[in-house]
Design an enzyme around this catalytic site. Structure first.
Site, mmCIF file in Angstrom:
data_model
loop_
_atom_site.group_PDB
_atom_site.id
_atom_site.type_symbol
_atom_site.label_atom_id
_atom_site.label_comp_id
_atom_site.label_asym_id
_atom_site.label_seq_id
_atom_site.Cartn_x
_atom_site.Cartn_y
_atom_site.Cartn_z
ATOM 1 N N HIS A 498 0.832 -1.207 0.000
ATOM 2 C CA HIS A 498 0.000 0.000 0.000
ATOM 3 C C HIS A 498 0.871 1.264 0.000
ATOM 4 C CE1 HIS A 498 -3.616 2.379 1.474
ATOM 5 N NE2 HIS A 498 -2.622 3.193 1.789
ATOM 6 N N GLU A 499 1.770 1.334 0.965
ATOM 7 C CA GLU A 499 2.593 2.550 1.071
ATOM 8 C C GLU A 499 3.516 2.690 -0.132
ATOM 9 O OE1 GLU A 499 1.602 4.686 3.043
ATOM 10 O OE2 GLU A 499 0.423 3.421 4.398
ATOM 11 N N HIS A 502 1.672 4.474 -2.809
ATOM 12 C CA HIS A 502 1.740 5.940 -2.650
ATOM 13 C C HIS A 502 3.088 6.447 -3.156
ATOM 14 C CE1 HIS A 502 -1.932 6.724 -0.482
ATOM 15 N NE2 HIS A 502 -1.606 6.000 0.573
HETATM 16 ZN ZN LIG Z 1 -2.800 5.257 2.138
#
Ligand SMILES: [Zn+2]
Length: 705
Positions: A498-499, A502
């Site tokens: 997830h990170e 980003h």
């Molecule tokens: Zn997030």
């Protein structure tokens, strides 16, 4: 979670750093590394040389520089043009935009009392600077002249968008208020900034100060060996050698609640977690929460909005609170019904094993784990040896390579701010430098809880060249314990991907202007959440999920079990999350009025939706850092994760249809990442998918349909 460099950076940067003659003396006696050009590779911050005492003089110098530049723009005798006003604004404040992200990142991930004290001094200065810019009548007049003439300016689309965004940021920043209103507006912003910082510092205190000290091995019954070993390590570090210590950090509390047979100890640690900053005294956050909600409502009213949520959502894809509530309510009843069935299953198990008590919050994870093992023979602990942290990170890099041709290579020669931080260089397939990526994965006392992606430097164009980004992922993952390397849980694997999603978004951005770099809050989780899908695809697991001792690839049967168990516990997961979304929306749709009683307000908010009594919202008000912490970036925005999930599930369907690494689909998605805030996200999405998103893939994934 994504942390954006503060909003005032919308109005910053260029002019070379000219400080000769006015360079403030460094209090430590030496030259201040923040005040001279960085000669490090790729111009990353010279972490090894930066000391806490360097920040204050550098930030003050940056503020002074930006004030001078802003005055020059506002008082320019020439009539306003795109170049002498909008571009000049975009480029003002180079020094501050260099120093400030370093400071705010350290404040989040590596803070101490000295930095916290500096932050309390700096924050009001930065808030005042932002207000002075937005509330500067001469400056606003120039922007407004351009805005009013926009039809005849025939600007290229990207410049027209910058004009629109700049104009809106002035109006939303109070530029149209009367002088009396402006004075009150400033006061509110100052108070909100200070309250957010106090909230965050208090939360860090209460999170760090609690320890469950277990003195008897009998009380460890049920805990897997790795959780016992981690407890022993934590005890040693806390000067309690020979005992076991469990904390409120994610890698400590959640496994304890999942496995510990001792019901009383489970209760103790969960109660400590859910009553953080709610115990009265100097670290209590209840009044801070209520004041923030009241001040935000008052500020929204000043600006002509019904509520803070109306003010915030206007800039998001959702546009109005009604549309947010509509999505949340559509999901709430089916999720709640599912959670009630899950609770009944647990109660049946308690009864079957001779228990006579009614299950409560501290029992949920424990009995769900037992049911999961019965139903799917899936033992989470048996997965962890396949999820060695380094391998999982390589897995994320592998996906970026297959999708976009990117390579990510370690750069141990680059300076870092902590021995556990690692640096990587990201390159295109043809070797072009893309940016620098840091990882900082384990908990420590100076780090906020949670996981986030942030930047030390953002992309933009300067003198016709792309300024390359410097990005960081900060997490709180399981540490190496005993003689094992760091082995992640399934949830942590998802968080790492997830990170990194980003990070890819920041790394691949091609925005020429910093002011157009980011997505709206409810689209920003699309690039991150979509990455979680690849993490558990068998084709990808084969590449990275290898046993840390034997190198054996995760067995297909185990992967099959993970897939089968994917919808397990979705009632609980969805309800605890939606409850926090609803709490956030309820706080921020309040009309202006006196501060509420936080306890009563939260209780009423949850009673209204009939939150099952065994479930606590994912965040209660007193530790809801996303919405009440410094900056409060997710206020009326916590729903963004599920709003984005509608989009990322629909987007991932495109890869399912065409192929997990289909190059045309990957190019289409990369275009979204590159464009960022330069266009409306719905336009970008429709260009990628050929239609508007559908909610069906999300409902199917969560088993809500
Ligand atoms: Zn997030």
């Amino acid at each position: 979670m994504i942390v954006r460099t503060s909003v005032f950076l919308l109005l910053v940067a260029a002019l070379p750093i000219v400080l000769s003659g006015q360079q403030p003396a460094d209090p430590a006696g030496g030259p201040n590394p923040l005040l001279r050009p960085w000669t490090t590779p790729f111009g990353v911050p010279p972490f090894g040389e930066i000391k806490p005492e360097h920040f204050l003089p550098a930030i003050k110098a940056g503020i002074a520089q930006q004030r001078q530049e802003i005055d020059a723009i506002a008082n320019n005798p020439q009539p306003p043009t795109f170049a002498n006003t909008l571009e000049a604004l975009e480029n003002a404040g180079e020094l501050l935009s260099t120093v400030s992200p370093v400071f705010s990142n350290m404040q989040s991930s590596n803070t101490n009392e000295q930095l916290q004290a500096i932050n309390r001094e700096v924050a009001p200065l930065l808030t005042a600077l932002r207000d002075d810019i937005r509330l500067n009548p001469a400056l606003f007049a120039r922007v407004k002249t351009l805005w009013d003439a926009r039809a005849s300016l025939t600007l290229p689309p990207i410049q027209a968008r910058l004009l629109e965004e700049q104009y809106k940021s002035f109006v939303r920043g109070g530029a149209n208020l009367s002088p009396e209103q402006k004075a009150r507006f400033r006061q509110i912003n100052g108070e909100l900034s200070a309250l957010g910082i106090r909230f965050g510092d208090n939360l860090l205190h209460d999170t760090n100060s609690y320890r469950l000290v277990v003195g008897s091995a009998a009380d460890l019954k049920g805990l897997p060996p790795s959780v016992v070993a981690a407890g022993a390590d934590a005890a040693k570090a806390a000067g309690e050698a020979g005992k076991w210590v469990y904390t409120l950090q994610a890698p400590s509390i959640w496994p304890f609640l999942q496995y510990a047979d001792n019901r009383e100890l489970r209760r103790q640690i969960l109660t400590a977690y859910t009553t953080r900053n709610d115990g009265g005294g100097q670290y209590d956050n209840k009044a801070i929460v209520a004041q923030q909600a009241a001040l935000r409502a008052e500020r929204a009213q000043l600006l002509g909005y019904k509520s803070h949520a109306d003010f915030v959502l206007e800039e998001n894809m959702a546009k109005t609170p009604d549309r947010v509530y509509a999505l949340l309510n559509q999901l709430w009843e089916p999720a709640r019904a599912m959670a009630i069935r899950e609770a009944a299953d647990q109660q049946a198990l308690v009864k079957a094993s001779g228990g006579t008590f009614t299950i409560e919050a501290a029992d949920w994870r424990y009995y769900q784990e037992k049911i999961k093992q019965q139903r799917f023979a899936l033992d989470e602990q048996a997965l962890r040896p396949y999820f060695k942290l380094d391998n999982v990170r390589q897995g994320a890099f592998y996906v970026a390579n297959r999708l976009y041709g990117l390579t990510v290579a370690p750069r141990p020669d680059l300076p870092t701010y902590h021995p556990e931080v690692q640096a990587f260089e990201v390159k295109e397939a043809d070797g072009t430098h893309v940016g620098i990526f840091y990882t900082d994965y384990h908990p420590r006392p100076g780090k906020r809880v949670g996981a986030w992606s942030s930047s030390f430097r953002s992309t933009r164009m300067k003198d016709g060249k792309r300024v390359t980004p410097v990005v960081v992922n900060v997490c709180n993952f399981s540490r190496p314990a005993g003689d094992e390397p760091a082995l992640l849980t399934l949830e942590e694997v998802g968080t790492l991907f997830h990170e990194f999603g980003h990070a890819l978004n920041s790394l691949l951005s091609q925005s020429p202007y910093r002011g157009l770099g980011g997505f709206p809050r409810d689209f920003v989780e699309v690039p991150s959440q979509i990455m979680e899908n690849w993490a558990l695809e068998p084709e990808v697991l084969k590449v990275y999920a290898k046993h840390y001792k034997t190198g054996e690839v995760i067995p297909a049967a185990l992967v099959e079990k993970i897939k089968k168990a994917e919808q397990f516990d979705q009632g609980f997961i969805t309800v605890e999350y939606l409850a926090a979304c609803l709490l956030d929306m309820d706080w921020h749709t309040l009309p202006a009025g006196p501060a509420r009683d936080t306890t009563a307000f939260e209780h009423a908010s949850m009673a209204k939706v009939r939150l099952p009594r065994e479930i606590v919202p994912r965040y209660r008000s007193t530790y809801f850092n996303h919405i009440f912490g410094p900056g409060g970036g997710y206020s009326s925005g916590y729903y963004a994760y599920i709003w984005s999930e509608v989009l990322d599930q629909d987007a991932f369907e495109a890869f399912r249809e065409k192929g997990l690494f289909d190059q045309a689909t990957a190019r289409g998605f990369r275009t979204i990442l590159e464009q960022g805030g330069t266009d409306d996200p719905m336009n970008l999405y429709k260009a990628f998918r050929g239609r508007e998103p559908s909610v069906e893939p999300l409902l199917r994934k969560r088993g809500l349909k």
